[in-house]
Design a protein around this motif. Structure first.
Motif, PDB file in Angstrom:
ATOM      1  N   LYS A  65     -33.251  22.171   2.146  1.00 32.51           N
ATOM      2  CA  LYS A  65     -32.679  22.094   3.766  1.00 32.51           C
ATOM      3  C   LYS A  65     -33.099  23.427   4.253  1.00 32.51           C
ATOM      4  O   LYS A  65     -33.119  24.654   3.570  1.00 32.51           O
ATOM      5  N   PRO A  66     -33.562  23.233   5.492  1.00 27.88           N
ATOM      6  CA  PRO A  66     -33.891  24.341   6.259  1.00 27.88           C
ATOM      7  C   PRO A  66     -32.772  25.718   6.698  1.00 27.88           C
ATOM      8  O   PRO A  66     -33.441  26.694   6.429  1.00 27.88           O
ATOM      9  N   ASP A  67     -31.810  25.109   6.730  1.00 27.73           N
ATOM     10  CA  ASP A  67     -30.656  26.207   7.111  1.00 27.73           C
ATOM     11  C   ASP A  67     -30.435  27.232   5.954  1.00 27.73           C
ATOM     12  O   ASP A  67     -30.314  28.377   6.155  1.00 27.73           O
ATOM     13  N   LEU A  69     -32.373  27.733   3.618  1.00 22.35           N
ATOM     14  CA  LEU A  69     -33.799  28.351   2.964  1.00 22.35           C
ATOM     15  C   LEU A  69     -34.111  29.400   4.121  1.00 22.35           C
ATOM     16  O   LEU A  69     -34.367  30.638   3.717  1.00 22.35           O
ATOM     17  N   ALA A  70     -33.534  29.310   5.458  1.00 24.36           N
ATOM     18  CA  ALA A  70     -33.840  30.273   6.369  1.00 24.36           C
ATOM     19  C   ALA A  70     -32.952  31.559   6.324  1.00 24.36           C
ATOM     20  O   ALA A  70     -33.050  32.580   6.638  1.00 24.36           O
ATOM     21  N   ARG A  71     -31.462  31.196   5.836  1.00 22.14           N
ATOM     22  CA  ARG A  71     -30.656  32.446   5.627  1.00 22.14           C
ATOM     23  C   ARG A  71     -31.052  33.304   4.371  1.00 22.14           C
ATOM     24  O   ARG A  71     -31.079  34.474   4.274  1.00 22.14           O
ATOM     25  N   ASP A  74     -34.039  35.292   5.859  1.00 12.85           N
ATOM     26  CA  ASP A  74     -33.639  36.191   6.895  1.00 12.85           C
ATOM     27  C   ASP A  74     -33.059  37.447   6.049  1.00 12.85           C
ATOM     28  O   ASP A  74     -32.998  38.677   6.436  1.00 12.85           O
ATOM     29  N   ASP A 120     -38.374  21.560   4.188  1.00  7.72           N
ATOM     30  CA  ASP A 120     -38.211  20.980   5.647  1.00  7.72           C
ATOM     31  C   ASP A 120     -39.197  21.742   6.536  1.00  7.72           C
ATOM     32  O   ASP A 120     -39.166  23.184   6.438  1.00  7.72           O
ATOM     33  N   ARG A 122     -39.666  22.248   9.687  1.00  7.67           N
ATOM     34  CA  ARG A 122     -39.012  23.215  10.619  1.00  7.67           C
ATOM     35  C   ARG A 122     -38.676  24.895  10.027  1.00  7.67           C
ATOM     36  O   ARG A 122     -38.870  25.654  10.903  1.00  7.67           O
ATOM     37  N   VAL A 123     -38.353  24.920   8.852  1.00 10.68           N
ATOM     38  CA  VAL A 123     -38.186  26.343   8.337  1.00 10.68           C
ATOM     39  C   VAL A 123     -39.611  26.790   8.278  1.00 10.68           C
ATOM     40  O   VAL A 123     -39.894  28.295   8.302  1.00 10.68           O
ATOM     41  N   ALA A 126     -40.506  27.994  11.683  1.00  9.84           N
ATOM     42  CA  ALA A 126     -39.648  28.814  12.215  1.00  9.84           C
ATOM     43  C   ALA A 126     -39.641  30.216  11.696  1.00  9.84           C
ATOM     44  O   ALA A 126     -39.426  31.209  12.461  1.00  9.84           O
ATOM     45  N   ARG A 127     -39.841  30.205  10.426  1.00 11.92           N
ATOM     46  CA  ARG A 127     -40.170  31.665   9.781  1.00 11.92           C
ATOM     47  C   ARG A 127     -41.474  32.345   9.415  1.00 11.92           C
ATOM     48  O   ARG A 127     -41.770  32.994   8.646  1.00 11.92           O
TER      49      ARG A 127
END
Length: 226
Positions: A65-67, A69-71, A74, A120, A122-123, A126-127
């Motif tokens: 999931k992108p959210d 992995l993004a956390r 970050d 995903d 998107r990540v 985005a990253r």
């Protein structure tokens, strides 16, 4: 500042693995490079610590999931972190000795190890994850690939091998495969060390090694000669 590697993974217990042995492990013990691992599940928000979901559009497997992995990214790599963010992926650009040298000259790397069907898209965007492949095959996850990348990089760090000339003539360093190596005894099962290598003539030795490298490269990796 020593080279610092941060790994985001579902299996932190796999590290340091072979990276803790031999000259690579000694380099870490001496503080020439650092390794930290982050458990991706620590950033899940449900009681089951779920990190994946079914692929949009259908299909087999699961996608990270992108959210979540993004956390994780970050947290491990804040906005001003100068280290490149890498994703070990079979669809990435092939890892080359040139890229290895670039990484070794930098402050370190943040490495994301994928699992399941991937992560995903998107990540990735985005990253700004740089996708890197260690070969045209598929592994169960990115952990072993991350170890391959780090071993290639860390051995080039100052003081890890002990002498810069230790890797100066290796395969790919000069665009060619490495020449054959020999050592004592002078006769092994009827096979002798090539006479030029025991001649004491350094000029002839260098010429012979160059010719051997060119022949091996032409026979096994002619693509490098292009």
């Amino acid at each position: 500042m020593s080279f610092s590697a941060s790994i985001i993974t579902l299996f932190p217990e796999l590290f340091p693995g072979p990276l803790g042995a031999s000259v690579i492990g000694r380099g870490m013990a001496e503080g020439r490079w650092r390794l930290e691992t982050t458990q991706l599940r620590d950033f899940a928000t449900d009681r089951h610590r779920t990190v994946d979901d079914t692929p949009s559009g259908g299909g087999a497997g699961m996608v990270l999931k992108p959210d979540i992995l993004a956390r994780a990214i970050d947290t491990v790599s804040p906005e001003r972190d100068p280290r490149p963010r890498l994703l070990m992926s079979p669809r990435g650009k092939p890892l080359t000795q040139a890229r290895v040298r670039e990484l070794a000259a930098g402050p370190g790397a943040v490495i994301v190890c994928g699992r399941f069907e991937g992560i995903d898209q998107r990540v990735i965007e985005a990253r700004a994850l740089e996708e890197i492949s260690i070969g045209d095959y598929v592994l169960a996850g990115g952990e072993v690939a991350a170890m391959v990348l780090l071993e290639a990089v860390v051995r080039l760090l100052p003081g890890v091998l002990g002498a810069a000339e230790s890797h100066a003539d290796e395969s790919f360093e000069n665009g060619l495969l490495e020449y054959p190596q020999y050592t004592r005894p002078p006769l092994f099962e009827g096979r002798e060390i090539p006479e030029v290598l025991t001649s004491g003539d350094h000029g002839k030795v260098a010429k012979w090694r160059r010719a051997q490298s060119e022949q091996l490269t032409q026979a096994r990796r002619p693509d490098l000669l292009k």
